[in-house]
Structure formats: C-alpha cells, structure tokens
Write an enzyme that holds these catalytic residues in place. Structure first.
Site, mmCIF file in Angstrom:
data_model
loop_
_atom_site.group_PDB
_atom_site.id
_atom_site.type_symbol
_atom_site.label_atom_id
_atom_site.label_comp_id
_atom_site.label_asym_id
_atom_site.label_seq_id
_atom_site.Cartn_x
_atom_site.Cartn_y
_atom_site.Cartn_z
ATOM 1 N N SER A 1 1.384 59.991 157.398
ATOM 2 C CA SER A 1 0.434 59.082 156.757
ATOM 3 C C SER A 1 0.344 59.367 155.274
ATOM 4 O O SER A 1 0.567 60.501 154.824
ATOM 5 C CB SER A 1 -0.960 59.253 157.379
ATOM 6 O OG SER A 1 -1.943 58.507 156.669
ATOM 7 N N TYR B 1 -7.933 64.277 160.395
ATOM 8 C CA TYR B 1 -6.740 63.443 160.569
ATOM 9 C C TYR B 1 -5.744 63.687 159.431
ATOM 10 O O TYR B 1 -4.540 63.865 159.659
ATOM 11 C CB TYR B 1 -7.164 61.978 160.603
ATOM 12 C CG TYR B 1 -6.042 60.967 160.644
ATOM 13 C CD1 TYR B 1 -5.453 60.605 161.850
ATOM 14 C CD2 TYR B 1 -5.589 60.354 159.474
ATOM 15 C CE1 TYR B 1 -4.429 59.658 161.895
ATOM 16 C CE2 TYR B 1 -4.575 59.417 159.507
ATOM 17 C CZ TYR B 1 -3.997 59.067 160.719
ATOM 18 O OH TYR B 1 -2.993 58.135 160.745
#
Length: 286
Positions: A179, A192
């Site tokens: 990400s 995350y």
C-alpha cells in the site's frame, strides 16, 4: 477509458466486511472494460481476498488473460465470492472458491493443498487478503485488532508463500499487495500501514532468496482504491471525497490496479523481481 471515472465519492458506510453490490458509485472490476490478450494462458493462479475489490478485478483480468483460479475468501464474503466466480466462468475459465480465514499456518497450508489438488500445481500466487479498521488516536486501537491486522496482513502471506514456494520454482511468480500507506502512513490506519511496510521488506528479501530458484517476487502498492473495504472500515466523513486528495483528483478503480498484477505475472515482466509497483494516482511511492 479513464475520462469517465467517478471523481466524487459520497459519504456512506457499510457493515464490515462490506459488499461490492452496495458501493455508490459501483466499482469497475473489468468485466466490460478489460480486454484480454492471452498473456496468462493456462496459468494456475491463487488469489487471496478475491471476493471483491482489487481481488475480484485481479480474478476477472486474469481470467480474461487465460488463467484458471483458486480464490480464497472469508466465510462472511460468500455472496461476493460467488459473483466473482461467475465473472471468471463467463470467460470460460475455472474458479474454485475456498472459504477460510488465513490467520493461522494451518489455514494457509490447507489453501495451498486445495490449490494443488484442484489445479495440479500453482504458477502464480497473489497474496491480496488484508484487514484494516480505522481509529482516530493511538489509545483507541484495541490490542486484539493489532493482532488480527498483523496475522492477516503479514503472517498469512508469509505462511502461504512458505507452503507454495516449492510449487513456484522454475518460472513461478509471487505478487503481494502492499500500500501507499507503507510510504505515507495516516494515523487512523496506524497498524495497517505498519503491516504494509513489513510486506515491502518481506518482498525484497524473498526476491533475493527465491530468485536463484527461478521465482520472481514483486509487490503492488495501491493508493486510494474504491472497494468495499473503504465504507466498511472508515468513518462516513472520511469516505466522502475519498481519493480526491491525489494528484489525479479521484480514487482508483479496482481494474486499474489489476493491470499492474497482469503485467507483473506475465512474461513481459520476466526480468522484474524485488520491486514495488505503485498504483497511486500520483502519490509518491519511494
């Protein structure tokens, strides 16, 4: 193809884990927009988190390129997973669904065994399943959430790659979903973002170890992509206008990310390994 992409996302929320059918606007998974060119003909592919969002778009694009798939999904995502399987079947390719929670080594070994049994082997492994839940401050993050996020996002891919590494020697490829959060983390995605940074490191290390055995290992780092994970894990005010802060001024669509996986899995990327390919709408990945 891209001029008519929705630029404004209205505020909305869903119950976790979310549903593609309830997204407003609807996401593009490539069923109509992707044109296959036979780049993955006969490739036996495992995709985790393949029920919706980026995972569904990967499955659709790969099927259009000629691949057969085993698709792992959570039990709560059965309806979305069945829709993905229908989209794959519409391309004349096979899609075996496997309902599981990949937070244990045993569950990952079982998925590996199912894939080998159903397809006779594995050529491409895509570790895409992920968990996130947002909180505004450090003290709001529950301890059990931290454990779940790392088990799903980091431990699961490690165990699955370990289980399937022998199958992927002599020409196989591994692609991990990381990400933009690994490079520019936001505080409400603290745990995350940390897992995605860990995955970047894991990919670089695995490329060094598995390269001599003929296995390429790469990652794709998406930016803000319009998937059910967004309204199912973020506050309504954060969903509104999602992705508008990118240089391109809009969120990405799942099929726009899937294009990177097709490239990395194909022979066009035969000398690409140990890299992280950003699909971020202009946000920096370095």
């Amino acid at each position: 193809m891209t001029n008519d992409r929705p630029k404004k996302v209205p505020g909305q929320q869903q119950e976790w884990p979310g549903s593609d059918a309830d997204l407003n606007p609807q996401a593009d998974h490539g069923a109509d927009s992707w044109t296959g060119r036979g780049r993955l003909e006969g490739k036996r592919t495992v995709v985790t988190g393949g029920d919706s969002g980026i995972g569904r778009a990967i499955a659709v694009a790969f099927a259009k390129e000629g691949a057969d798939l085993v698709i792992a999904h959570l039990p709560q995502e059965e309806d979305d997973a069945m829709k993905t399987a229908e989209l794959v079947a519409a391309q004349g390719r096979s899609a075996t669904l496997h309902s599981t929670d990949l937070r244990t080594a045993e569950a990952n070994q079982e998925l590996a065994d199912v894939a080998v049994e159903h397809m006779g082997g594995v050529d491409i492994l895509i570790c895409n399943a992920a968990y996130q839940m947002t909180h505004d401050e450090l003290l709001d993050f529950p301890d059990d959430q931290i454990e779940r996020t790392f088990e799903t996002n980091v431990f699961g891919p490690f165990w699955l790659i370990k289980a399937l590494a022998p199958q992927l020697e002599d020409g196989g490829t591994i692609i991990v979903t990381t990400s933009v959060q690994a490079y520019a983390p936001t505080d409400h995605l603290l745990d995350y973002a940390a897992t995605k940074a860990a995955l970047n490191n894991l990919v670089v290390n695995l490329a060094q170890e598995l390269g001599p055995k003929g296995t390429r290992v790469n990652a794709v780092a998406p930016g803000p992509i319009w998937t059910p994970l967004i309204p199912a894990t973020m506050a309504k005010d954060k969903v509104e206008g999602f992705g508008s802060d990118t240089p391109l001024g809009r969120p990405g669509q799942p099929i726009e990310v899937a294009a990177a996986y097709v490239f990395l899995a194909s022979d066009e990327a035969s000398y690409v390994s140990g890299t992280v390919l950003g699909v971020t709408g202009g946000k920096p990945v370095f």
